[in-house]
Enzyme design. Sequence first.
Site, PDB file in Angstrom:
ATOM      1  CB  SER A 220     -11.440  12.716  65.694  1.00  0.00           C
ATOM      2  OG  SER A 220     -12.745  13.171  65.905  1.00  0.00           O
TER       3      SER A 220
ATOM      4  CG  ASN B 229     -16.279  26.023  66.728  1.00  0.00           C
ATOM      5  OD1 ASN B 229     -15.707  27.022  66.288  1.00  0.00           O
ATOM      6  ND2 ASN B 229     -15.706  25.219  67.606  1.00  0.00           N
TER       7      ASN B 229
ATOM      8  CD  GLU C 100     -17.104  22.690  69.376  1.00  0.00           C
ATOM      9  OE1 GLU C 100     -17.241  22.868  68.166  1.00  0.00           O
ATOM     10  OE2 GLU C 100     -17.000  21.548  69.895  1.00  0.00           O
TER      11      GLU C 100
ATOM     12  CD  GLU D 126     -13.689  23.653  65.877  1.00  0.00           C
ATOM     13  OE1 GLU D 126     -14.446  22.686  65.613  1.00  0.00           O
ATOM     14  OE2 GLU D 126     -13.065  23.753  66.940  1.00  0.00           O
TER      15      GLU D 126
ATOM     16  CG  HIS E 203     -10.107  22.814  71.897  1.00  0.00           C
ATOM     17  ND1 HIS E 203     -10.180  23.612  70.780  1.00  0.00           N
ATOM     18  CD2 HIS E 203     -10.799  21.685  71.584  1.00  0.00           C
ATOM     19  CE1 HIS E 203     -10.865  22.997  69.837  1.00  0.00           C
ATOM     20  NE2 HIS E 203     -11.253  21.811  70.303  1.00  0.00           N
TER      21      HIS E 203
ATOM     22  CE  LYS F  61     -16.411  13.230  61.922  1.00  0.00           C
ATOM     23  NZ  LYS F  61     -17.333  13.552  63.024  1.00  0.00           N
TER      24      LYS F  61
END
Length: 467
Positions: free
Chosen positions: A427, A296, A159, A374, A114, A434
Amino acid sequence: MRFANDFIFGGATAAYQCEGSTREYGKGKVAWDDFLAEKGRFQANPASDFYHQYPVDLKLCKMFGINGIRISIAWSRIFPDGTGKINQQGVDFYHQLFKECHKKGVEPFVTLHHFDTPNTLFQKGDFLNKETVDAFEKYASYCFEEYKDEVTYWFTFNEIWAVCTNQYIEGTFPNGEKYNMTKAFQSMHYMMLAHSKAVLAYKKGDYKGKIGIVQSLEYKYPYNENKLEDIIAAKNEDVLQNQFLLDATFLGYYSDETLKIAQKLCALNQGMLDIEESDLEIMKKAAKENDYLGMNYYQSRFIQAYDGENDIYHNGTGEKGTSRFRLKGVGERMNKEGIDRTDWDWLIHPESMFDMLVRIKQQYPQYKAIYITENGMGYKDDFEDGIIDDTPRIDYVRRHLYYLLKAIEAGVNVKGYFIWSLMDMFSWTNGYNKRYGLFYIDYKTQKRYPKASAYWYKYISQTKELF
């Protein structure tokens, strides 16, 4: 509108974003450690301190009806240099974490990568270097065997598009380069090769579980559907983000259309995509073995033709209206009248989740199952004496679940939904303002507070009914 009784209602996390202890307990360095220090804006310590707080978070899962959790293993916590010496402390940590998951009745869905390649391999070119591909296969094989009795559901990568665009097109990830589509495509191809090798290793091991990959997808619409140049621009960006990776996942090769557009976009950098036949042989075998796709999904894009100079600005502060994405010869992302945006300029367009799910079913009928791995809304949550009213987040999720159910009614096999994120986390390019979590975190005290969305999500997960 009801979900099936065995539908997973989960929460998603990522090791580097939640664990903290980024250089402790034997963990090796990743490129983010130096990159964030150089930027001087924020660090991933202690983040959500999941390394120590996971019993609390899993207890909250049980209390709030969350029966699945996405967890990523930090590669450099197992192999500090990516290969070679093993860090037993890291190995044992994940044994303890998975044991606690099962104790609390929360199924772990585990991702192997990830955004956190060990720095030793990253500095050698990351996934532009086939040495990293081979190292990933060995790391994955080690994890499959080590955790075979504790993990049933595996994902190789999270991703691939986000990794490659942020490293080579948008320039917001470590060693960030901008506007180099050739490197982005090449890295995507080698990451899909690494995925394929890991899948084949898993199947060769005859393990009892299942394996797939997580792709970040965004439906691309022409800004003006009556203009041919906008239709072409939307297809350009669709191949760049979606179709190239979906072909690799479900076909194991790239269709003539995909390859033609990919090579055209590489030529804008005076480059050419290098794909060896031996790569495709491996990928074709693996494509038949994928048990599911993790999708996602946050937003869609409206694209118009663009032939000016490259111009990308990333909104990392939540200052609404500041983002720009214009790629010469590819297209420009536009806002669409009537479609709202978050403070980070992400379009709130749940109908497009339906469109993407149905598109996969129609274009790749050999798919087996899909998990929404996600989906969620970044929001500037207000904290008032332990009360966090995040009604806009509830509305966002409700609308996406509605179109998810519509896709299931249309025959798409969707097995679960993981909200991003379980709790507030660090993040990557936004720091800590956020927030996405069901549970608010006071980062100074590490105390967790359920938000209004947590109570709403509990009702949905327990009743399987959307209201």
